[in-house]
Design a protein around this motif. Structure first.
Motif, short mmCIF file in Angstrom:
data_model
loop_
_atom_site.label_atom_id
_atom_site.label_comp_id
_atom_site.label_asym_id
_atom_site.label_seq_id
_atom_site.Cartn_x
_atom_site.Cartn_y
_atom_site.Cartn_z
N THR A 179 -81.60 -59.08 51.93
CA THR A 179 -82.48 -58.09 52.57
C THR A 179 -81.76 -56.77 52.78
O THR A 179 -82.33 -55.69 52.53
CB THR A 179 -82.99 -58.63 53.92
N MET A 180 -80.51 -56.83 53.22
CA MET A 180 -79.77 -55.58 53.47
C MET A 180 -79.53 -54.82 52.17
O MET A 180 -79.61 -53.59 52.14
CB MET A 180 -78.44 -55.89 54.18
N ARG A 181 -79.23 -55.53 51.10
CA ARG A 181 -79.01 -54.84 49.82
C ARG A 181 -80.29 -54.16 49.36
O ARG A 181 -80.24 -53.03 48.84
CB ARG A 181 -78.54 -55.85 48.77
N ALA A 182 -81.42 -54.81 49.54
CA ALA A 182 -82.70 -54.21 49.16
C ALA A 182 -82.98 -52.96 49.98
O ALA A 182 -83.43 -51.94 49.45
CB ALA A 182 -83.82 -55.23 49.32
N MET A 183 -82.68 -53.02 51.27
CA MET A 183 -82.95 -51.87 52.13
C MET A 183 -81.96 -50.74 51.90
O MET A 183 -82.30 -49.56 52.06
CB MET A 183 -82.93 -52.32 53.60
N ALA A 205 -74.70 -48.79 58.73
CA ALA A 205 -75.30 -49.85 59.54
C ALA A 205 -75.13 -51.20 58.86
O ALA A 205 -74.76 -52.20 59.49
CB ALA A 205 -76.78 -49.57 59.77
N ALA A 206 -75.40 -51.23 57.54
CA ALA A 206 -75.23 -52.48 56.79
C ALA A 206 -73.77 -52.91 56.79
O ALA A 206 -73.45 -54.10 56.94
CB ALA A 206 -75.73 -52.30 55.36
N GLY A 207 -72.86 -51.94 56.65
CA GLY A 207 -71.43 -52.26 56.67
C GLY A 207 -70.99 -52.83 58.00
O GLY A 207 -70.19 -53.77 58.06
N ALA A 208 -71.53 -52.27 59.09
CA ALA A 208 -71.17 -52.76 60.43
C ALA A 208 -71.65 -54.19 60.63
O ALA A 208 -70.94 -55.02 61.21
CB ALA A 208 -71.75 -51.84 61.49
N ILE A 209 -72.84 -54.49 60.15
CA ILE A 209 -73.38 -55.86 60.30
C ILE A 209 -72.54 -56.84 59.49
O ILE A 209 -72.23 -57.95 59.96
CB ILE A 209 -74.85 -55.89 59.86
N ARG A 210 -72.16 -56.45 58.28
CA ARG A 210 -71.30 -57.33 57.47
C ARG A 210 -69.94 -57.52 58.14
O ARG A 210 -69.38 -58.62 58.14
CB ARG A 210 -71.12 -56.72 56.07
N ARG A 319 -88.10 -57.30 58.31
CA ARG A 319 -88.22 -57.25 56.85
C ARG A 319 -87.93 -58.61 56.23
O ARG A 319 -88.65 -59.06 55.33
CB ARG A 319 -87.25 -56.19 56.31
N LEU A 320 -86.88 -59.28 56.70
CA LEU A 320 -86.53 -60.59 56.16
C LEU A 320 -87.67 -61.58 56.38
O LEU A 320 -88.05 -62.32 55.46
CB LEU A 320 -85.24 -61.09 56.81
#
Length: 410
Positions: A179-183, A205-210, A319-320
């Motif tokens: 989902t994060m890659r799609a967003m 934001a995606a990097g922080a979550i990872r 989204r997920l």
């Protein structure tokens, strides 16, 4: 007129003179009413003037802020968090109230209101701060009130309810990454095509979550991570091409964290997976942050770190769940197999990271406490008691397997 009649008339006149004149009585009553009204007005003014000088809850909050700022053992982050809590939760409700007028019933109703029930942990934290504010009011000379109406009120979160055990499964983690890659792709599309209606999510934001999932850091430890807190290992040389390659392993050294006063600096190992995520973060000129804010600062202001990750997380969860529902609708997935992470909090990512390997051989509670940055294993055991049950189950299964072999042999 006869003599007798004259005597009677004279007696009547004397009687009338002896009695009070009705007009005079009416005037007297009017004068008394005027004086009473003037006295009441004067008393009301006196009370109002006294109350205007009486301390309000806004004054009490200022007193507490001054007190907290003077305490040497209060961390700057704790002080900032407390001030934000006072500003957002306490002052909007209590600001104009006089300290002496607040009742215990009112505090209880506030703490148990629908708005406070939406965030029970925050409500309990606000209650603790409010109780401290009233304690300071008691210590003033003369005291601002004679009791603490917030003292020992029942918390919303008690006992077992304090411990969450929500952990992302492997399937949920894979779906989250997808989902994060799609967003992220949608965000890139938006930047190249301003007309696109897709918003996506910022790469920071995606990097922080990872990073939260890979490092088990606390949310603020992750968001406030600076490049100068990272100590990379020595670069390596490719044996075939001879090119020097940047290290993707090393250590993160956080001097300031939740338990730094008791346990000192926190060391976080940078694994190759985490190292790739950190190296992939785009740097911004003059910014010390690994995860910088996408907002361009005003002239003269410094670029801050990323904030508002909670809102981004809510969009990712939504989204997920929506994508999973679409798979069910397209009959590519059974309804019972559809994933839903609407109940997952950001802190559950840290909990997931600390939980996935616990119970494996060599993993101890002490090692888990080190990774978590807990000052004591007591804290780790309190919040991760369910992992101990998991470990006991593994041990029980091993015992049963061994005993089962002997039984089958017979």
């Amino acid at each position: 007129m006869s003599l007798e009649e004259l005597h009677a008339k004279a007696a009547e006149v004397r009687k009338m003179k002896a009695e009070k004149d009705p007009m005079e009585e009416r005037n007297r009553l009017r004068e008394e009413a005027r004086k009473a009204k003037a006295a009441a007005t004067e008393e009301a003014v006196r009370i109002a003037e006294g109350k205007s000088k009486a301390p309000t809850m806004a004054d009490a909050c200022k007193l507490y802020a001054t007190y907290a700022a003077d305490r040497a053992n209060v961390k700057a982050s704790t002080e900032a968090w407390t001030n934000a809590l006072i500003k957002r939760v306490i002052l909007p409700y209590w600001s104009d109230r006089l300290v002496a007028d607040v009742t215990r019933a009112e505090v209880k109703d506030w703490h148990r209101s629908d708005a406070m029930r939406e965030h029970p942990s925050q409500a309990d934290a606000a209650l603790r701060v409010l109780s401290k504010i009233f304690n300071l009011a008691l210590e003033e000379a003369p005291p601002w009130r004679t009791d603490n109406p917030a003292y020992k009120l029942k918390k919303q979160v008690t006992g077992a309810a304090k411990v969450r055990e929500r952990i992302l499964s492997q399937a949920e983690r894979k779906a989250l990454e997808r989902t994060m890659r799609a967003m992220e792709a949608e965000k890139a599309e938006k930047e190249t095509d301003p007309q696109s209606k897709k918003t996506g999510i910022d790469p920071a934001a995606a990097g922080a979550i990872r990073a939260l999932l890979l490092s088990a850091m606390r949310l603020q430890e992750c968001l406030t991570l600076r490049w100068d807190e990272i100590e990379w290992d020595e670069p390596t040389t490719d044996p075939e091409s001879g090119e020097v390659q940047e290290a993707i392993t090393g250590w993160i050294k956080k001097e300031e964290h939740k338990s730094s006063r008791r346990s000192g600096a926190k060391l976080v190992a940078i694994t190759p997976q985490l190292g790739k995520i950190l190296r992939a973060q785009a740097t911004r000129a003059g910014s010390p942050w690994v995860f910088p804010s996408p907002i361009t600062p005003e002239p003269g202001e410094e670029l801050g770190h990323f904030i508002g990750l909670q809102k981004v997380w809510e969009r990712i969860r939504e989204r997920l769940t929506k994508d999973e529902a679409e798979l069910v609708k397209a009959k590519k997935k059974k309804k019972a197999e559809a994933l839903n992470i609407e109940d997952v909090h950001l802190h559950d990512l840290r909990r997931t990271a600390l939980s996935v390997t616990y119970g494996d051989e060599g993993q101890t509670l002490e090692a888990l406490a080190e990774v978590a940055g807990h000052a004591s294993t007591v804290t780790t055991k309190k919040h991760y008691a369910h992992l101990e049950r998991h470990k006991k189950r593994i041990a029980a299964e091993k015992i049963a397997a061994k005993m089962g072999e002997a039984m089958e042999a017979e």
